[in-house]
Design an enzyme around this catalytic site. Structure first.
Site, PDB file in Angstrom:
ATOM      1  N   GLU A 147       6.836   7.197   0.455  1.00 32.45           N
ATOM      2  CA  GLU A 147       8.037   6.337   0.469  1.00 32.45           C
ATOM      3  C   GLU A 147       8.137   5.640  -0.832  1.00 32.45           C
ATOM      4  O   GLU A 147       9.083   5.700  -1.631  1.00 32.45           O
ATOM      5  CB  GLU A 147       8.172   5.374   1.474  1.00 32.45           C
ATOM      6  CG  GLU A 147       8.347   5.880   2.837  1.00 32.45           C
ATOM      7  CD  GLU A 147       6.929   5.972   3.732  1.00 32.45           C
ATOM      8  OE1 GLU A 147       5.775   6.188   3.062  1.00 32.45           O
ATOM      9  OE2 GLU A 147       6.897   5.440   4.890  1.00 32.45           O
ATOM     10  N   CYS A 156       5.595   1.834   7.047  1.00 31.74           N
ATOM     11  CA  CYS A 156       4.587   0.856   7.119  1.00 31.74           C
ATOM     12  C   CYS A 156       5.138  -0.431   6.592  1.00 31.74           C
ATOM     13  O   CYS A 156       6.236  -0.451   5.915  1.00 31.74           O
ATOM     14  CB  CYS A 156       3.054   0.997   6.380  1.00 31.74           C
ATOM     15  SG  CYS A 156       3.387   1.137   4.669  1.00 31.74           S
ATOM     16  N   HIS A 177       2.011   5.628  -1.226  1.00 29.86           N
ATOM     17  CA  HIS A 177       2.581   6.216  -0.053  1.00 29.86           C
ATOM     18  C   HIS A 177       3.741   7.358  -0.402  1.00 29.86           C
ATOM     19  O   HIS A 177       4.454   6.997  -1.616  1.00 29.86           O
ATOM     20  CB  HIS A 177       3.054   5.161   1.009  1.00 29.86           C
ATOM     21  CG  HIS A 177       1.704   4.637   1.559  1.00 29.86           C
ATOM     22  ND1 HIS A 177       1.899   3.835   2.529  1.00 29.86           N
ATOM     23  CD2 HIS A 177       0.606   4.411   1.338  1.00 29.86           C
ATOM     24  CE1 HIS A 177       0.783   3.097   3.198  1.00 29.86           C
ATOM     25  NE2 HIS A 177       0.022   3.724   2.201  1.00 29.86           N
ATOM     26  N   CYS A 180       5.682  -0.278   2.814  1.00 30.42           N
ATOM     27  CA  CYS A 180       6.945   0.732   2.452  1.00 30.42           C
ATOM     28  C   CYS A 180       8.157   0.220   3.009  1.00 30.42           C
ATOM     29  O   CYS A 180       9.292   0.237   2.049  1.00 30.42           O
ATOM     30  CB  CYS A 180       6.849   2.005   2.995  1.00 30.42           C
ATOM     31  SG  CYS A 180       5.371   2.962   2.274  1.00 30.42           S
TER      32      CYS A 180
END
Length: 165
Positions: free
Chosen positions: A67, A95, A65, A98
């Site tokens: 992040e 999410c 992801h 993260c």
């Protein structure tokens, strides 16, 4: 900071500038066929130390992801896994995975564009970033360039649905 102390703002000039950088990363993700989420990490002095976009398809990695990738870059740039004195800008609310990484990295401030009421791990579905039972909490600013961030994600999924017919 209690779980209810989330600031909703889009007027801070530095926040808007850095969110635009995150949006550029999200656009790169979209061009690559990835869910268009972008992230940048900036030190309190304004130095950019991490920038990334979702790369789960490219890397065949469910943890890739924006992040997570930006956190890895920032930790490398600083030579420390503790990212104190930084702000993470991301186009969509983190999410749960993260948000957990943000807590682990000790990032003190997180700014995002669109909130994700179904899967958000920061404050909307889960309140990981402001959970008093964890060893770190982050100040949260939601809604910076929200419409631009939302439009990018909505367009991506609209096109994906149209192409799957």
């Amino acid at each position: 900071m209690s779980a209810m102390n989330v600031i909703y703002s889009a007027m801070d000039t530095p926040d808007v500038r850095y969110m635009r950088m995150a949006l550029r990363q999200a656009a790169l993700a979209e061009k690559a066929g990835e869910v268009p989420v972008g992230a940048v990490i900036v030190k309190d002095d304004g130095a950019l130390i991490g920038q990334a976009h979702n790369s789960t398809e490219l890397l065949n990695d469910p943890t890739a992801h924006a992040e997570i990738l930006a956190i890895t870059q920032a930790a490398t740039a600083l030579g420390d896994w503790r990212l104190e004195g930084t702000t993470l800008y991301v186009t969509k609310e983190p999410c749960p995975m993260c948000a957990g990484a943000i807590v682990s990295a000790r990032i003190p401030r997180v700014v995002w564009g669109m909130t994700d009421p179904q899967r958000g791990g920061a404050v909307s579905r889960f309140r990981i970033l402001q959970d008093d039972q964890l060893n770190h909490r982050a100040d949260c600013v939601a809604g910076v360039l929200e419409e631009e961030c939302r439009a990018l994600v909505q367009r991506f999924f609209k096109e994906r649905r149209a192409n799957s017919r």
